[in-house]
Scaffold this motif. Structure first.
Motif, PDB file in Angstrom:
ATOM      1  N   LYS A  73      40.034  53.558  43.504  1.00  0.00           N
ATOM      2  CA  LYS A  73      41.315  54.096  43.022  1.00  0.00           C
ATOM      3  C   LYS A  73      41.552  53.589  41.601  1.00  0.00           C
ATOM      4  O   LYS A  73      41.641  52.370  41.389  1.00  0.00           O
ATOM      5  CB  LYS A  73      42.429  53.614  43.951  1.00  0.00           C
ATOM      6  CG  LYS A  73      43.743  54.310  43.758  1.00  0.00           C
ATOM      7  CD  LYS A  73      44.721  53.872  44.866  1.00  0.00           C
ATOM      8  CE  LYS A  73      46.057  54.550  44.780  1.00  0.00           C
ATOM      9  NZ  LYS A  73      46.800  54.334  43.581  1.00  0.00           N
ATOM     10  N   PRO A  74      41.632  54.502  40.623  1.00  0.00           N
ATOM     11  CA  PRO A  74      41.904  54.041  39.251  1.00  0.00           C
ATOM     12  C   PRO A  74      43.257  53.337  39.170  1.00  0.00           C
ATOM     13  O   PRO A  74      44.169  53.653  39.928  1.00  0.00           O
ATOM     14  CB  PRO A  74      41.910  55.335  38.434  1.00  0.00           C
ATOM     15  CG  PRO A  74      41.199  56.336  39.269  1.00  0.00           C
ATOM     16  CD  PRO A  74      41.467  55.958  40.698  1.00  0.00           C
ATOM     17  N   GLU A  75      43.363  52.401  38.259  1.00  0.00           N
ATOM     18  CA  GLU A  75      44.615  51.639  38.122  1.00  0.00           C
ATOM     19  C   GLU A  75      45.499  52.184  37.012  1.00  0.00           C
ATOM     20  O   GLU A  75      46.585  51.684  36.783  1.00  0.00           O
ATOM     21  CB  GLU A  75      44.297  50.167  37.874  1.00  0.00           C
ATOM     22  CG  GLU A  75      43.579  49.539  39.056  1.00  0.00           C
ATOM     23  CD  GLU A  75      43.575  48.035  38.985  1.00  0.00           C
ATOM     24  OE1 GLU A  75      44.218  47.412  39.834  1.00  0.00           O
ATOM     25  OE2 GLU A  75      42.935  47.494  38.062  1.00  0.00           O
ATOM     26  N   TYR A 172      36.075  52.594  38.506  1.00  0.00           N
ATOM     27  CA  TYR A 172      35.488  51.459  39.239  1.00  0.00           C
ATOM     28  C   TYR A 172      36.157  50.123  38.882  1.00  0.00           C
ATOM     29  O   TYR A 172      35.464  49.161  38.524  1.00  0.00           O
ATOM     30  CB  TYR A 172      33.971  51.379  38.950  1.00  0.00           C
ATOM     31  CG  TYR A 172      33.206  52.545  39.519  1.00  0.00           C
ATOM     32  CD1 TYR A 172      32.931  52.627  40.884  1.00  0.00           C
ATOM     33  CD2 TYR A 172      32.775  53.588  38.697  1.00  0.00           C
ATOM     34  CE1 TYR A 172      32.239  53.719  41.408  1.00  0.00           C
ATOM     35  CE2 TYR A 172      32.084  54.676  39.221  1.00  0.00           C
ATOM     36  CZ  TYR A 172      31.817  54.727  40.571  1.00  0.00           C
ATOM     37  OH  TYR A 172      31.137  55.800  41.097  1.00  0.00           O
ATOM     38  N   PRO A 173      37.478  50.051  38.996  1.00  0.00           N
ATOM     39  CA  PRO A 173      38.150  48.815  38.567  1.00  0.00           C
ATOM     40  C   PRO A 173      37.768  47.598  39.420  1.00  0.00           C
ATOM     41  O   PRO A 173      37.646  46.483  38.886  1.00  0.00           O
ATOM     42  CB  PRO A 173      39.647  49.140  38.707  1.00  0.00           C
ATOM     43  CG  PRO A 173      39.712  50.271  39.682  1.00  0.00           C
ATOM     44  CD  PRO A 173      38.432  51.040  39.515  1.00  0.00           C
ATOM     45  N   PHE A 179      32.652  42.031  39.210  1.00  0.00           N
ATOM     46  CA  PHE A 179      31.408  41.689  38.498  1.00  0.00           C
ATOM     47  C   PHE A 179      31.699  40.754  37.324  1.00  0.00           C
ATOM     48  O   PHE A 179      30.986  39.777  37.094  1.00  0.00           O
ATOM     49  CB  PHE A 179      30.707  42.957  37.996  1.00  0.00           C
ATOM     50  CG  PHE A 179      29.382  42.676  37.369  1.00  0.00           C
ATOM     51  CD1 PHE A 179      28.251  42.532  38.160  1.00  0.00           C
ATOM     52  CD2 PHE A 179      29.257  42.520  35.996  1.00  0.00           C
ATOM     53  CE1 PHE A 179      27.012  42.236  37.588  1.00  0.00           C
ATOM     54  CE2 PHE A 179      28.034  42.220  35.417  1.00  0.00           C
ATOM     55  CZ  PHE A 179      26.906  42.079  36.216  1.00  0.00           C
ATOM     56  N   LEU A 180      32.774  41.070  36.594  1.00  0.00           N
ATOM     57  CA  LEU A 180      33.115  40.251  35.409  1.00  0.00           C
ATOM     58  C   LEU A 180      33.956  39.027  35.784  1.00  0.00           C
ATOM     59  O   LEU A 180      34.279  38.226  34.908  1.00  0.00           O
ATOM     60  CB  LEU A 180      33.887  41.095  34.388  1.00  0.00           C
ATOM     61  CG  LEU A 180      33.194  42.341  33.824  1.00  0.00           C
ATOM     62  CD1 LEU A 180      34.144  43.108  32.908  1.00  0.00           C
ATOM     63  CD2 LEU A 180      31.911  41.965  33.063  1.00  0.00           C
ATOM     64  N   ARG A 186      44.615  40.570  35.323  1.00  0.00           N
ATOM     65  CA  ARG A 186      43.993  41.358  34.263  1.00  0.00           C
ATOM     66  C   ARG A 186      43.729  42.785  34.732  1.00  0.00           C
ATOM     67  O   ARG A 186      43.277  42.995  35.866  1.00  0.00           O
ATOM     68  CB  ARG A 186      42.682  40.689  33.878  1.00  0.00           C
ATOM     69  CG  ARG A 186      42.249  40.890  32.449  1.00  0.00           C
ATOM     70  CD  ARG A 186      42.916  39.947  31.478  1.00  0.00           C
ATOM     71  NE  ARG A 186      42.387  38.597  31.506  1.00  0.00           N
ATOM     72  CZ  ARG A 186      41.126  38.280  31.219  1.00  0.00           C
ATOM     73  NH1 ARG A 186      40.242  39.197  30.902  1.00  0.00           N
ATOM     74  NH2 ARG A 186      40.762  37.027  31.243  1.00  0.00           N
ATOM     75  N   ILE A 187      43.961  43.773  33.865  1.00  0.00           N
ATOM     76  CA  ILE A 187      43.612  45.168  34.164  1.00  0.00           C
ATOM     77  C   ILE A 187      42.508  45.609  33.204  1.00  0.00           C
ATOM     78  O   ILE A 187      42.582  45.341  31.996  1.00  0.00           O
ATOM     79  CB  ILE A 187      44.852  46.097  34.104  1.00  0.00           C
ATOM     80  CG1 ILE A 187      44.463  47.548  34.450  1.00  0.00           C
ATOM     81  CG2 ILE A 187      45.571  46.037  32.755  1.00  0.00           C
ATOM     82  CD1 ILE A 187      45.672  48.443  34.737  1.00  0.00           C
ATOM     83  N   LEU A 188      41.488  46.257  33.783  1.00  0.00           N
ATOM     84  CA  LEU A 188      40.375  46.754  32.964  1.00  0.00           C
ATOM     85  C   LEU A 188      40.827  48.011  32.229  1.00  0.00           C
ATOM     86  O   LEU A 188      41.409  48.907  32.831  1.00  0.00           O
ATOM     87  CB  LEU A 188      39.201  47.098  33.888  1.00  0.00           C
ATOM     88  CG  LEU A 188      38.011  47.768  33.203  1.00  0.00           C
ATOM     89  CD1 LEU A 188      37.263  46.788  32.313  1.00  0.00           C
ATOM     90  CD2 LEU A 188      37.070  48.374  34.251  1.00  0.00           C
TER      91      LEU A 188
END
Ligand SMILES: Cc1cc2nc3c(=O)[nH]c(=O)nc-3n(C[C@H](O)[C@H](O)[C@H](O)COP(=O)(O)O)c2cc1C
Length: 221
Positions: A73-75, A172-173, A179-180, A186-188
């Motif tokens: 789900k995109p943020e 792919y948030p 991964f990071l 924090r929001i990508l």
């Protein structure tokens, strides 16, 4: 290459050579790009560079996810729902320009989807970065992130490198965040593929146009 030359040269490159990028050079460029202006000098950005073994690992994870058609789900909305004209028309046109360069017709949804998934292999680039913000940040601080991104892209051109910004990573948030190891607050925002352009790749012949200035530029006085 002066600033005007870099602005005129820069394009979103979607086909890269299998040629390593010096990660120290990218660190240096990103550090210098942080001279970009930001409201109140807040410097709201956070940057993660991915290269080498980490890049290979992330490409592996993404190959599996895209093969299984897994999405998250995109943020945030990459485009506002019901994007108005003339904006939607411009978006449509760039898609036609790209797929036209690749010889993939509009009706061939499958070939377009397969090609789109190359985003998640960074179009073959050996290096990338991701920009994220504290969730507290609002529109003005996201705009500051744009100033950083643009400055990075121009400095990359000066260094003989090319790039492609990629908000598609908004799909792919969770995967990228974990991964990071981004903290929960924090929001990508976006990714940026970085590498040496493959000039023989037909996709790189696409030249997206720009609306004439009289559609959006008004001079008073
Ligand atoms: C913030 C941002 C996100 C973008 N996301 C994507 C993306 O996910 N995939 C992609 O292929 N291009 C992406 N683009 C590239 C745009 O499509 C491109 O900038 C636009 O079509 C103009 O073309 P040019 O950059 O070659 O001048 C993005 C650009 C920006 C600035």
């Amino acid at each position: 290459m002066n600033v005007s030359e870099a602005v005129a040269y820069r394009r979103s490159v979607r086909g890269f050579l299998d040629k390593p990028v010096d990660v120290a050079l990218i660190q240096d460029i990103v550090t210098r790009a942080a001279r970009a202006a930001s409201g109140g000098n807040v410097q709201p950005w956070h940057v993660d560079i991915v290269s080498g073994e980490s890049m290979a690992k992330l490409k592996g994870i993404m190959a599996e996810k895209t093969a299984n058609r897994e999405m998250e789900k995109p943020e945030y909305h990459v485009y506002p729902p019901g994007l108005k004209q003339p904006y939607e028309g411009r978006r449509f046109e760039v898609g036609e320009t790209l797929y036209g360069a690749l010889g993939i017709p509009r009706e061939d949804k499958k070939a377009r989807a397969i090609w789109f998934s190359r985003n998640f292999q960074f179009f073959g680039a050996p290096t990338a970065l991701f920009i994220s913000f504290d969730r507290q940040m609002e529109h003005p601080q996201w705009a500051d992130g744009g100033a950083l991104l643009a400055t990075i892209m121009l400095l990359l051109c000066e260094a003989g490198l090319d790039s492609c910004p990629q908000e598609c990573w908004a799909i792919y948030p969770k995967t990228v965040g974990s991964f990071l190891k981004l903290p929960e607050e924090r929001i990508l925002w976006t990714g940026l593929s970085i590498g040496y352009k493959d000039s023989s790749d037909p996709v790189n012949s696409a030249m997206p146009s720009r609306a004439p200035a009289d559609e959006w530029l008004v001079t008073h006085g």
